[in-house]
Design an enzyme around this catalytic site. Sequence first.
Site, PDB file in Angstrom:
ATOM      1  N   TYR A 158       6.239  12.020  -8.430  1.00  0.00           N
ATOM      2  CA  TYR A 158       5.493  11.077  -9.283  1.00  0.00           C
ATOM      3  C   TYR A 158       5.353  11.641 -10.694  1.00  0.00           C
ATOM      4  O   TYR A 158       5.765  11.009 -11.687  1.00  0.00           O
ATOM      5  CB  TYR A 158       4.097  10.789  -8.699  1.00  0.00           C
ATOM      6  CG  TYR A 158       3.141  10.167  -9.706  1.00  0.00           C
ATOM      7  CD1 TYR A 158       3.339   8.870 -10.161  1.00  0.00           C
ATOM      8  CD2 TYR A 158       2.066  10.887 -10.239  1.00  0.00           C
ATOM      9  CE1 TYR A 158       2.488   8.298 -11.114  1.00  0.00           C
ATOM     10  CE2 TYR A 158       1.212  10.339 -11.182  1.00  0.00           C
ATOM     11  CZ  TYR A 158       1.427   9.033 -11.621  1.00  0.00           C
ATOM     12  OH  TYR A 158       0.582   8.479 -12.551  1.00  0.00           O
TER      13      TYR A 158
ATOM     14  N   LYS B   4       7.142  10.571 -14.312  1.00  0.00           N
ATOM     15  CA  LYS B   4       6.290  10.125 -15.430  1.00  0.00           C
ATOM     16  C   LYS B   4       6.556  10.997 -16.661  1.00  0.00           C
ATOM     17  O   LYS B   4       6.593  10.497 -17.791  1.00  0.00           O
ATOM     18  CB  LYS B   4       4.799  10.218 -15.049  1.00  0.00           C
ATOM     19  CG  LYS B   4       4.309   9.192 -14.062  1.00  0.00           C
ATOM     20  CD  LYS B   4       4.282   7.766 -14.593  1.00  0.00           C
ATOM     21  CE  LYS B   4       3.221   7.533 -15.640  1.00  0.00           C
ATOM     22  NZ  LYS B   4       3.189   6.088 -16.043  1.00  0.00           N
TER      23      LYS B   4
ATOM     24  N   THR C 136      -0.159  10.079 -17.775  1.00  0.00           N
ATOM     25  CA  THR C 136      -1.126  10.720 -16.891  1.00  0.00           C
ATOM     26  C   THR C 136      -1.299  12.206 -17.208  1.00  0.00           C
ATOM     27  O   THR C 136      -0.352  12.860 -17.677  1.00  0.00           O
ATOM     28  CB  THR C 136      -0.648  10.562 -15.430  1.00  0.00           C
ATOM     29  OG1 THR C 136      -1.441  11.393 -14.585  1.00  0.00           O
ATOM     30  CG2 THR C 136       0.815  10.946 -15.247  1.00  0.00           C
ATOM     31  N   ASP C 137      -2.468  12.741 -16.860  1.00  0.00           N
ATOM     32  CA  ASP C 137      -2.694  14.190 -17.010  1.00  0.00           C
ATOM     33  C   ASP C 137      -1.777  14.994 -16.085  1.00  0.00           C
ATOM     34  O   ASP C 137      -1.597  16.201 -16.283  1.00  0.00           O
ATOM     35  CB  ASP C 137      -4.170  14.546 -16.750  1.00  0.00           C
ATOM     36  CG  ASP C 137      -4.704  14.144 -15.390  1.00  0.00           C
ATOM     37  OD1 ASP C 137      -3.935  13.624 -14.564  1.00  0.00           O
ATOM     38  OD2 ASP C 137      -5.916  14.360 -15.149  1.00  0.00           O
ATOM     39  N   GLU C 138      -1.212  14.346 -15.059  1.00  0.00           N
ATOM     40  CA  GLU C 138      -0.393  15.094 -14.091  1.00  0.00           C
ATOM     41  C   GLU C 138       0.887  15.646 -14.712  1.00  0.00           C
ATOM     42  O   GLU C 138       1.523  16.526 -14.125  1.00  0.00           O
ATOM     43  CB  GLU C 138      -0.068  14.221 -12.873  1.00  0.00           C
ATOM     44  CG  GLU C 138      -1.319  13.834 -12.122  1.00  0.00           C
ATOM     45  CD  GLU C 138      -1.079  13.412 -10.683  1.00  0.00           C
ATOM     46  OE1 GLU C 138      -0.013  13.715 -10.125  1.00  0.00           O
ATOM     47  OE2 GLU C 138      -1.975  12.772 -10.114  1.00  0.00           O
TER      48      GLU C 138
HETATM   49  P1  NAD Z   1      -1.230   0.510  -9.726  1.00  0.00           P
HETATM   50  O1  NAD Z   1      -0.353   1.139  -8.692  1.00  0.00           O
HETATM   51  O2  NAD Z   1      -2.546  -0.051  -9.336  1.00  0.00           O
HETATM   52  O3  NAD Z   1      -0.433  -0.639 -10.491  1.00  0.00           O
HETATM   53  C1  NAD Z   1       0.901  -0.509 -10.903  1.00  0.00           C
HETATM   54  C2  NAD Z   1       1.384  -1.903 -11.293  1.00  0.00           C
HETATM   55  O4  NAD Z   1       2.732  -1.790 -11.757  1.00  0.00           O
HETATM   56  C3  NAD Z   1       1.396  -2.893 -10.129  1.00  0.00           C
HETATM   57  O5  NAD Z   1       0.882  -4.135 -10.549  1.00  0.00           O
HETATM   58  C4  NAD Z   1       2.871  -3.003  -9.761  1.00  0.00           C
HETATM   59  O6  NAD Z   1       3.224  -4.236  -9.165  1.00  0.00           O
HETATM   60  C5  NAD Z   1       3.509  -2.808 -11.117  1.00  0.00           C
HETATM   61  N1  NAD Z   1       4.887  -2.309 -11.030  1.00  0.00           N
HETATM   62  C6  NAD Z   1       5.351  -1.251 -10.303  1.00  0.00           C
HETATM   63  N2  NAD Z   1       6.667  -1.093 -10.492  1.00  0.00           N
HETATM   64  C7  NAD Z   1       7.050  -2.075 -11.355  1.00  0.00           C
HETATM   65  C8  NAD Z   1       8.293  -2.432 -11.944  1.00  0.00           C
HETATM   66  N3  NAD Z   1       9.407  -1.733 -11.654  1.00  0.00           N
HETATM   67  N4  NAD Z   1       8.326  -3.478 -12.794  1.00  0.00           N
HETATM   68  C9  NAD Z   1       7.202  -4.182 -13.079  1.00  0.00           C
HETATM   69  N5  NAD Z   1       5.999  -3.904 -12.541  1.00  0.00           N
HETATM   70  C10 NAD Z   1       5.927  -2.857 -11.693  1.00  0.00           C
HETATM   71  O7  NAD Z   1      -1.389   1.630 -10.841  1.00  0.00           O
HETATM   72  P2  NAD Z   1      -2.604   2.047 -11.778  1.00  0.00           P
HETATM   73  O8  NAD Z   1      -3.427   3.035 -11.083  1.00  0.00           O
HETATM   74  O9  NAD Z   1      -3.212   0.830 -12.357  1.00  0.00           O
HETATM   75  O10 NAD Z   1      -1.795   2.840 -12.922  1.00  0.00           O
HETATM   76  C11 NAD Z   1      -1.307   2.159 -14.076  1.00  0.00           C
HETATM   77  C12 NAD Z   1      -0.676   3.167 -15.017  1.00  0.00           C
HETATM   78  O11 NAD Z   1      -1.643   4.159 -15.367  1.00  0.00           O
HETATM   79  C13 NAD Z   1       0.501   3.928 -14.419  1.00  0.00           C
HETATM   80  O12 NAD Z   1       1.474   4.086 -15.414  1.00  0.00           O
HETATM   81  C14 NAD Z   1      -0.094   5.275 -14.016  1.00  0.00           C
HETATM   82  O13 NAD Z   1       0.891   6.295 -14.043  1.00  0.00           O
HETATM   83  C15 NAD Z   1      -1.126   5.461 -15.103  1.00  0.00           C
HETATM   84  N6  NAD Z   1      -2.270   6.298 -14.734  1.00  0.00           N
HETATM   85  C16 NAD Z   1      -2.980   6.057 -13.588  1.00  0.00           C
HETATM   86  C17 NAD Z   1      -4.100   6.829 -13.302  1.00  0.00           C
HETATM   87  C18 NAD Z   1      -4.917   6.607 -12.042  1.00  0.00           C
HETATM   88  O14 NAD Z   1      -5.793   7.440 -11.758  1.00  0.00           O
HETATM   89  N7  NAD Z   1      -4.723   5.533 -11.291  1.00  0.00           N
HETATM   90  C19 NAD Z   1      -4.484   7.862 -14.178  1.00  0.00           C
HETATM   91  C20 NAD Z   1      -3.734   8.072 -15.337  1.00  0.00           C
HETATM   92  C21 NAD Z   1      -2.647   7.282 -15.619  1.00  0.00           C
HETATM   93  O1  DAU Z   2      -4.702  12.428 -12.503  1.00  0.00           O
HETATM   94  C1  DAU Z   2      -4.230  11.118 -12.717  1.00  0.00           C
HETATM   95  C2  DAU Z   2      -3.565  10.656 -11.460  1.00  0.00           C
HETATM   96  O2  DAU Z   2      -4.582  10.430 -10.513  1.00  0.00           O
HETATM   97  C3  DAU Z   2      -2.730   9.392 -11.649  1.00  0.00           C
HETATM   98  O3  DAU Z   2      -1.690   9.670 -12.541  1.00  0.00           O
HETATM   99  C4  DAU Z   2      -2.175   8.922 -10.312  1.00  0.00           C
HETATM  100  O4  DAU Z   2      -1.484   7.689 -10.474  1.00  0.00           O
HETATM  101  C5  DAU Z   2      -3.336   8.709  -9.367  1.00  0.00           C
HETATM  102  O5  DAU Z   2      -2.859   8.346  -8.081  1.00  0.00           O
HETATM  103  C6  DAU Z   2      -4.186   9.993  -9.255  1.00  0.00           C
HETATM  104  O6  DAU Z   2      -3.459  11.038  -8.561  1.00  0.00           O
HETATM  105  P1  DAU Z   2      -4.186  11.961  -7.473  1.00  0.00           P
HETATM  106  O7  DAU Z   2      -3.157  12.520  -6.580  1.00  0.00           O
HETATM  107  O8  DAU Z   2      -5.143  12.899  -8.122  1.00  0.00           O
HETATM  108  O9  DAU Z   2      -5.062  10.816  -6.730  1.00  0.00           O
HETATM  109  P2  DAU Z   2      -5.390  10.521  -5.201  1.00  0.00           P
HETATM  110  O10 DAU Z   2      -6.458   9.464  -5.207  1.00  0.00           O
HETATM  111  O11 DAU Z   2      -4.177  10.293  -4.393  1.00  0.00           O
HETATM  112  O12 DAU Z   2      -6.045  11.884  -4.728  1.00  0.00           O
HETATM  113  C7  DAU Z   2      -7.184  12.428  -5.398  1.00  0.00           C
HETATM  114  C8  DAU Z   2      -7.489  13.767  -4.736  1.00  0.00           C
HETATM  115  O13 DAU Z   2      -7.962  13.526  -3.412  1.00  0.00           O
HETATM  116  C9  DAU Z   2      -6.267  14.667  -4.585  1.00  0.00           C
HETATM  117  O14 DAU Z   2      -6.675  16.015  -4.745  1.00  0.00           O
HETATM  118  C10 DAU Z   2      -5.829  14.446  -3.136  1.00  0.00           C
HETATM  119  C11 DAU Z   2      -7.138  14.157  -2.430  1.00  0.00           C
HETATM  120  N1  DAU Z   2      -7.059  13.242  -1.267  1.00  0.00           N
HETATM  121  C12 DAU Z   2      -6.474  12.037  -1.445  1.00  0.00           C
HETATM  122  C13 DAU Z   2      -6.381  11.148  -0.411  1.00  0.00           C
HETATM  123  C14 DAU Z   2      -5.701   9.806  -0.591  1.00  0.00           C
HETATM  124  C15 DAU Z   2      -7.618  13.609  -0.063  1.00  0.00           C
HETATM  125  O15 DAU Z   2      -8.193  14.709   0.101  1.00  0.00           O
HETATM  126  N2  DAU Z   2      -7.522  12.725   0.985  1.00  0.00           N
HETATM  127  C16 DAU Z   2      -6.910  11.528   0.868  1.00  0.00           C
HETATM  128  O16 DAU Z   2      -6.832  10.781   1.878  1.00  0.00           O
END
Ligand code: NAD
Ligand code: DAU
Length: 334
Positions: free
Chosen positions: A147, A151, A123-125
């Site tokens: 988180y 990561k 992730t970019d985080e």
């Molecule tokens: P998600 O929360 O929708 O899915 C995570 C999946 O991992 C689920 O199916 C869960 O059951 C499984 N999981 C969790 N812990 C586990 C374990 N210990 N063993 C096996 N399976 C397990 O997440 P997502 O948003 O699809 O993210 C997927 C990947 O992409 C993550 O690694 C996340 O850090 C990365 N990522 C997410 C975002 C975003 O914006 N959502 C952005 C950049 C990177």
């Molecule tokens: O940048 C990549 C990341 O993006 C991934 O690695 C993470 O898994 C994913 O959860 C996401 O993280 P963020 O914290 O950016 O996502 P989230 O959707 O939780 O929040 C997006 C923005 O919106 C953040 O600035 C917080 C804000 N927010 C979020 C929620 C849930 C609100 O203002 N209100 C809310 O209720």
Amino acid sequence: MKLLVCGGAGFIGSTFVRQRLLEHGDEVTVLDKLTYAGREENLREVADAPGYRFLRGAIEDPDAVAGAIEVGRPDAIVNFAAETHVDRSIAEPDAFVRTHALGTHVLLEAARAAGLRYLQVSTDEVYGSIEQGSFTEDSPLRPSSPYSATKTGADLLVQSYFHTYDLPAVICRGSNNYGPYQYPEKLIPLMILNALHGDSLPVYGDGMQVRNWIHASDFAGAISHVLEHGAPGEVYNAGGPDECANVDVVKWIIASTGAEESQIEYVTDRPGHDRRYSLSSQKVRALGWLPRVRFEEGLQETVAWYRENTWWWEPIRSGDYREYYERQYGKSLG
Ligand code: NAD
Ligand code: DAU
């Protein structure tokens, strides 16, 4: 290819699995613990696809991982498995340490023992917040939350396996994803469903935090590209084409759902909230990848998907999610 996809029942993992099975003709074994965020119904469309296999198990369980490699005989492991919600990592960090540190270690050991290529989804985080400009792959790692810190630890472990053991490992770091099948604790699906139900729209702090949005189909495509063309030991950023302040995202959702601006409620900010994320994707673009979906168009399609797919979100919104919502926001969903 034959792939072991860990975390393939989640939001982005299931998007990737659908692409690999339906567009690339791969064999895919999914290993997923099915946490609250993992849902087998995310893979309903490919349940009968030739070459698809689902196994329930945790990546921190060496027997489950060895069993998945034994039956799937993969060429590569692609690891999406993670705890992914920043707010939950602030409230309860334990599972984040277990899955990201121990789980990644178990997968790396298994990849090393079986001689497999390994791709870590990141992730970019890991770079922290940036006021101006964009992070490159060489930017310092300055994670802010449990988180992103866990990561980052996982990424460093992956790199150590390349340097120490020559494991052919690559890392792909994405920006904020959105699209169908995203669990509604995240900003965009939470706001869409609350808007459609007449619930309040909880914006943290002043709502001026900026995120770099990428459609999940584009990020899944970038992961495929890095898997096929990336050089071992390298990191590749994959950022979306558009950046947007949170409150503007919410206003677009209001406009496309017919909700009211009076539903916006400014609530207490997230502790340690990162102000802005922005990724430079020059390196993966040089390999030939480009994002296809602009944010405005992708957001409209995403709103339409949630409107049409009540079968997917109704069981979530009427289950444990309600209790989570009350704990997090101090109020009930309508
Ligand atoms: P998600 O929360 O929708 O899915 C995570 C999946 O991992 C689920 O199916 C869960 O059951 C499984 N999981 C969790 N812990 C586990 C374990 N210990 N063993 C096996 N399976 C397990 O997440 P997502 O948003 O699809 O993210 C997927 C990947 O992409 C993550 O690694 C996340 O850090 C990365 N990522 C997410 C975002 C975003 O914006 N959502 C952005 C950049 C990177
Ligand atoms: O940048 C990549 C990341 O993006 C991934 O690695 C993470 O898994 C994913 O959860 C996401 O993280 P963020 O914290 O950016 O996502 P989230 O959707 O939780 O929040 C997006 C923005 O919106 C953040 O600035 C917080 C804000 N927010 C979020 C929620 C849930 C609100 O203002 N209100 C809310 O209720």
